[in-house]
Structures are given as structure tokens and as C-alpha cells.
Design a protein around this motif. Structure first.
Motif, short mmCIF file in Angstrom:
data_model
loop_
_atom_site.label_atom_id
_atom_site.label_comp_id
_atom_site.label_asym_id
_atom_site.label_seq_id
_atom_site.Cartn_x
_atom_site.Cartn_y
_atom_site.Cartn_z
N LEU A 14 0.83 -1.21 0.00
CA LEU A 14 0.00 0.00 0.00
C LEU A 14 0.87 1.26 0.00
O LEU A 14 0.50 2.27 -0.61
N ALA A 15 2.04 1.19 0.64
CA ALA A 15 2.96 2.33 0.62
C ALA A 15 3.50 2.55 -0.79
O ALA A 15 3.65 3.70 -1.25
N GLU A 16 3.79 1.46 -1.50
CA GLU A 16 4.26 1.58 -2.89
C GLU A 16 3.17 2.14 -3.79
O GLU A 16 3.44 2.91 -4.70
N LEU A 53 -7.03 -14.63 -3.17
CA LEU A 53 -6.00 -15.33 -2.41
C LEU A 53 -6.47 -15.74 -1.01
O LEU A 53 -5.88 -16.62 -0.38
N GLY A 54 -7.49 -15.07 -0.51
CA GLY A 54 -7.97 -15.36 0.84
C GLY A 54 -7.14 -14.69 1.92
O GLY A 54 -7.25 -15.05 3.09
N ARG A 55 -6.35 -13.68 1.53
CA ARG A 55 -5.52 -12.94 2.49
C ARG A 55 -5.08 -11.65 1.81
O ARG A 55 -5.18 -11.51 0.58
N PRO A 56 -4.59 -10.67 2.60
CA PRO A 56 -4.13 -9.42 1.99
C PRO A 56 -3.02 -9.67 0.97
O PRO A 56 -2.13 -10.50 1.18
N THR A 57 -3.11 -8.96 -0.15
CA THR A 57 -2.14 -9.12 -1.23
C THR A 57 -0.76 -8.63 -0.80
O THR A 57 -0.64 -7.58 -0.16
N LYS A 58 0.27 -9.38 -1.20
CA LYS A 58 1.65 -9.02 -0.88
C LYS A 58 2.38 -8.60 -2.16
O LYS A 58 1.95 -8.92 -3.27
N LEU A 59 3.50 -7.90 -1.97
CA LEU A 59 4.33 -7.56 -3.12
C LEU A 59 4.78 -8.80 -3.88
O LEU A 59 4.84 -8.80 -5.11
N PHE A 100 6.01 0.74 -12.51
CA PHE A 100 6.60 1.50 -11.39
C PHE A 100 7.30 0.54 -10.42
O PHE A 100 8.45 0.76 -10.02
N LEU A 101 6.60 -0.55 -10.06
CA LEU A 101 7.19 -1.53 -9.14
C LEU A 101 8.39 -2.23 -9.78
O LEU A 101 9.39 -2.52 -9.11
#
Length: 327
Positions: A14-16, A53-59, A100-101
Motif C-alpha cells: 500500500l505504501a508503494e 487469495l484469501g488474504r491481503p495481497t503481498k508484493l 513502477f514496481l
């Protein structure tokens, strides 16, 4: 797709996302509407991935992102009623975020690059005829309830047709704009905070001067030039409603909108022999192809312009005499 899940991404992701939007705003100079749309698209995508995914998305999830993941997201958006243009913009925004990432070594944009944008139906702009555009500019405030409101509507519509402004550009003009009746140009700030110079016709200056004369509010530099009935900033919807009333009074088609006056500005300039690249500058378009989409000139008129402009058309080659060999 539900966005009821409060945590749609890991804190670093979220910061990215926030850093990406800051770059678009501060470096790319993207407009507020674009930023809002891209932020919403990225948020919806992360919400979809979190549900998927059933969980918060990660990088790390974006490093392994596949075209099938993106297709599943677009299919879900289509089921929710999103059209081809919205889906294409969503994909464009996600590509921007992933690039960007990728530049920061945090993800891969390969999956997004492999995706083909949904086909959008081509909808050519429908400019007004010269007579209809002039009638709108002349009669813009004829149906208003008060003289100053009528002068205001006339001034705004005259700016759209006479200068090719977007309605947002006209309504963003400050209170000290167009004060000099002898001025023949003005600076306009458009999309992406880009400034351009547009010529001023005497009819535009006169329409704005008449509005100033009748307006009951003080028009200061730090406040908007065009005011609503109660003195606040004039909203685009008010001008759109005024145009709808004019359509009925003048017998114009539904396609006769305030934005159609901008199309008409470009089309009528090109039909009169104007240079396409000069018109591009006047409209504030980054791409010439966008300007081409704003113009609609019939083939006969284009041939007439060609006949009057091309050196070979202006000076026909003399006919070969019978003694000259034919090569």
C-alpha cells in the motif's frame, strides 16, 4: 467484487501504491481525474486479489502475477457492468503501477504486457454545423431566467466554441481572466497542469465583458470567473442543462453537447484550411492522433483544401506537345 475487506494489501504494498500515485501527480503531471481513476482501479484490483487469495495481497504476489490473474479481474469487472473503455483504462492503470514496481525491482510487469486491451467501439465525435455552432454561441443565454445568467451562459459557450476550451478549463478561469478587451490571446491551464496559448476572438472578449458588466458578484483574482446563481463556482452540470434547453429550442440533436463545441472548433478550423498540428497545440493534445479524432471533415472539403494548397494543384503541369517524347 466486494470491497468490504478492509485490508486489501500488505502495508509495504500500500505504501508503494501511494508512492506510485505521488509520482504520477508530481513527475508525470497527471490530471486529478486520471489519478482518481487509477487509484480506484488499483484498489479494486488489490481487493480482487485479496478475495482471490484469501488474504491481503503481498508484493511477492505481484512478482508472480500471470495474465490469467488479470483476465480473471477484468472478467469480474465486466460482470459488474464495466464497459470496454473502463476495462481498457483499468488495464492501463495496472500496467503503469506494475512498471513502477518493476523499476524499483519489486515486481514484474510481464503479465500485464502480455495482456491485450479489450476492443473499444470507435465513437467519432459529432461536431455541429457552422450555423448551429454559431446559433448556440449567439443564443447561449436566451432561455435564462436572469439577464446576468444569460450573459454568463453565452460567455461560457462562446469560449468553448471560440477558443476550443474544455468545459473544465473555462470554468477554472480566475476572476481576473480576460480583463483586457484588446488582448488577442490568453494562457489556459489544461490536463496535466499543462499551459497553452490560445487566440482570442473579439466575440469572445465581448461576451465575457458583457457577463462582467451584469454579474452581481465581485470577480476577484483568487476566485472563479464564472459563478453560480448563489455566487459559488459554476458547475459543469449547469452549462450542460443550459445546452439541453438550447437543443430543444434550436432543434439540435442529442449529440449537441458543450463538449461538441470543442469538436466543432477543431473541425471548422481544419475545414477552413487550418494546420492539423497547429490545431493540436490549440486543443492542448499530447498526441496528434487524438486531434485527428476530434475533427470530422468530409472528403470533398479535404480535396478542395488539397487543390488550393498543393503546389502541383496550384500550378498544373503544361500538357505535353506532340513533338515531346513520352517517357
Amino acid at each position: 467484487m466486494s470491497e468490504s475487506i478492509l485490508v486489501i494489501g500488505a502495508p509495504d504494498l500500500l505504501a508503494e501504491k501511494a508512492a506510485w500515485l505521488d509520482e504520477l501527480r508530481d513527475t508525470k503531471r497527471s490530471g486529478e481525474n486520471t489519478l482518481e481513476a487509477y487509484e480506484r482501479d488499483a484498489r479494486q484490483f488489490l481487493a480482487f486479489m485479496t478475495s482471490y487469495l484469501g488474504r491481503p495481497t503481498k508484493l511477492s504476489d505481484l512478482v508472480a502475477l500471470r495474465p490469467t490473474d488479470l483476465r480473471a479481474f477484468l472478467a469480474e469487472r465486466r460482470r459488474e457492468g464495466a464497459g470496454a473503455r473502463t476495462l481498457g483504462r483499468s488495464l492501463s492503470g495496472l500496467r503503469s503501477f506494475l512498471r513502477f514496481l518493476e523499476r524499483r525491482g519489486l515486481a514484474s510487469s510481464a503479465g500485464a504486457k502480455a495482456m491485450r486491451a479489450p476492443k473499444t467501439p470507435k465513437s467519432l465525435p459529432r461536431p455541429l454545423t457552422v450555423d448551429d455552432a454559431l446559433a448556440v454561441a449567439d443564443e447561449g443565454g436566451a432561455l435564462a431566467t436572469e439577464p446576468w445568467i444569460g450573459a454568463r451562459d453565452t460567455a461560457v459557450l462562446t469560449l468553448l466554441y471560440g477558443c476550443g476550451l474544455r468545459i473544465s478549463e473555462a470554468l477554472d478561469l480566475p476572476g481576473d481572466a480576460l480583463l483586457d478587451p484588446l488582448a488577442r490571446s490568453m494562457r489556459v491551464t489544461g490536463k496535466g497542469n499543462k499551459t497553452r496559448l490560445v487566440p482570442l476572438l473579439p466575440a469572445v472578449s465581448q461576451a465575457v465583458a458583457e457577463y462582467r458588466r451584469l454579474c452581481p458578484y465581485h470577480l476577484h483574482a483568487g476566485e472563479p470567473l464564472f459563478r453560480g446563481a448563489r455566487g459559488g463556482p459554476l458547475r459543469p452540470q449547469i452549462i450542460q442543462r443550459a445546452m439541453a434547453r438550447l437543443r430543444g429550442a434550436l432543434g439540435l440533436p442529442e449529440s449537441a453537447t458543450p463538449h461538441a463545441l470543442r469538436h466543432s472548433f477543431a473541425t471548422h478550423l481544419l475545414a477552413g484550411g487550418g494546420d492539423l498540428r497547429a490545431i493540436q497545440d490549440l486543443l492542448g493534445h499530447a498526441s496528434l492522433s487524438t486531434t485527428q479524432g476530434y475533427t470530422a471533415v468530409d472528403g470533398a472539403r479535404l480535396l478542395s483544401i488539397y487543390d488550393g494548397a498543393h503546389p502541383r494543384a496550384r500550378r498544373p503541369r503544361a500538357a505535353l506537345s506532340s513533338s515531346e517524347p513520352v517517357r
